[in-house]
Write a protein that holds these residues in place. Sequence first.
Motif, PDB file in Angstrom:
ATOM      1  N   LEU A  55       0.686  -0.995   0.005  1.00 33.27           N
ATOM      2  CA  LEU A  55      -0.093   0.108   0.168  1.00 33.27           C
ATOM      3  C   LEU A  55       0.881   1.223   0.032  1.00 33.27           C
ATOM      4  O   LEU A  55       1.810   1.327   0.869  1.00 33.27           O
ATOM      5  N   ILE A  56       0.640   2.133  -1.040  1.00 33.31           N
ATOM      6  CA  ILE A  56       1.327   3.536  -1.033  1.00 33.31           C
ATOM      7  C   ILE A  56       0.362   4.579  -0.854  1.00 33.31           C
ATOM      8  O   ILE A  56      -0.650   4.609  -1.355  1.00 33.31           O
ATOM      9  N   LEU A  57       0.699   5.531   0.175  1.00 33.45           N
ATOM     10  CA  LEU A  57      -0.202   6.715   0.544  1.00 33.45           C
ATOM     11  C   LEU A  57       0.574   7.822  -0.206  1.00 33.45           C
ATOM     12  O   LEU A  57       1.664   8.126  -0.232  1.00 33.45           O
ATOM     13  N   ILE A  58      -0.438   8.688  -0.997  1.00 32.38           N
ATOM     14  CA  ILE A  58      -0.202   9.747  -1.602  1.00 32.38           C
ATOM     15  C   ILE A  58      -0.669  10.913  -1.143  1.00 32.38           C
ATOM     16  O   ILE A  58      -2.084  10.847  -0.720  1.00 32.38           O
ATOM     17  N   LYS A  59      -0.305  12.123  -0.700  1.00 35.42           N
ATOM     18  CA  LYS A  59      -0.916  13.248  -0.379  1.00 35.42           C
ATOM     19  C   LYS A  59      -0.697  14.215  -1.248  1.00 35.42           C
ATOM     20  O   LYS A  59       0.625  14.692  -1.637  1.00 35.42           O
ATOM     21  N   LEU A  60      -1.718  14.753  -1.661  1.00 35.29           N
ATOM     22  CA  LEU A  60      -1.738  16.174  -2.802  1.00 35.29           C
ATOM     23  C   LEU A  60      -1.885  17.281  -1.819  1.00 35.29           C
ATOM     24  O   LEU A  60      -3.065  17.539  -1.479  1.00 35.29           O
ATOM     25  N   GLY A  61      -0.942  18.176  -1.627  1.00 31.25           N
ATOM     26  CA  GLY A  61      -0.756  19.349  -1.105  1.00 31.25           C
ATOM     27  C   GLY A  61      -1.734  20.196  -1.329  1.00 31.25           C
ATOM     28  O   GLY A  61      -1.868  20.529  -2.550  1.00 31.25           O
ATOM     29  N   GLY A  62      -2.290  20.934  -0.301  1.00 33.58           N
ATOM     30  CA  GLY A  62      -3.216  22.152  -0.663  1.00 33.58           C
ATOM     31  C   GLY A  62      -2.429  23.333  -1.571  1.00 33.58           C
ATOM     32  O   GLY A  62      -3.176  23.933  -2.266  1.00 33.58           O
ATOM     33  N   SER A  63      -1.113  23.466  -1.374  1.00 34.92           N
ATOM     34  CA  SER A  63      -0.311  24.206  -1.812  1.00 34.92           C
ATOM     35  C   SER A  63      -0.214  24.107  -3.280  1.00 34.92           C
ATOM     36  O   SER A  63       0.101  25.096  -4.286  1.00 34.92           O
ATOM     37  N   VAL A  64      -0.409  22.785  -3.571  1.00 31.55           N
ATOM     38  CA  VAL A  64      -0.396  22.238  -5.066  1.00 31.55           C
ATOM     39  C   VAL A  64      -1.631  22.331  -5.886  1.00 31.55           C
ATOM     40  O   VAL A  64      -1.797  22.790  -7.113  1.00 31.55           O
TER      41      VAL A  64
END
Length: 262
Positions: free
Chosen positions: A4-13
């Motif tokens: 399992l890979i967790l990915i966070k798409l930042g609010g700044s992006v």
Amino acid sequence: MDKLILIKLGGSVITDKRKPFTARPLVIKRLAKEIKVARKKLGKDTLFLIGHGGGSFPHVPANKYQTQKGFINKESIKGFCLTSDAAIDINRIVVKELLGVGLPVVSFSPMSFSYNQKLFLDPIVKSLKLGFMPIVYGDVIFTDKGGFTIFSGEKTLSNLARKLRKIYKIEKIVECGDTDGVYDAKGKTIGVINNKNFNKIRKDISGSKSTDVTGGMIHKVEESLKLARETKIKTLIINGNRGWDLVNAILGKKVKSTQISV
């Protein structure tokens, strides 16, 4: 045991933090395509869980009403509702773009599965087993102390990682921000942050340049380091504005980034 890979798409992006309630749909779509490419290359044995920040959406009402402080005055309930609604708004935009490239995403509101540090994960685990890609986001949650608070995207993902590592082999967490990782006092990327060097470099790590009620970069680093200490799960902080860095980071290829580990 599935990976399992967790990915966070930042609010700044995914949003323009200089403009309230302004999403960046083209950037979101590109990142969605990169996740799709990486998912195809890794095959069915690697699962994905996506999280994202709120950026210029919930941070605006949250800052106005100080929602992160809980129930503090007669306007607090209004602030909670507006912050929750704004978090849902950006989530719907992200979900739409990910669905648009063919990713089987399904949204889970942290408010509905989190209370204090307790998580109700059965629906998320079931969705993973069925082949869905769960997507969570920075949200307001109810608590014993203060009545409620804000749970950042980082906090939500790290709490999920602590629980899900008992079921899945969590390879890593990849966080997409608007910088080439974490910068030192001279503005250069710090390659690795760990127990040995954190206290020395901590003073050089700043918060966010824009409105961010969750603490900005120092919050991200502290949350990731805490997770690494407890679970040995590493976090990579990369630049989500640079095309294909997300694909390469997911696939384990070298990108300009900061690795947070023990």
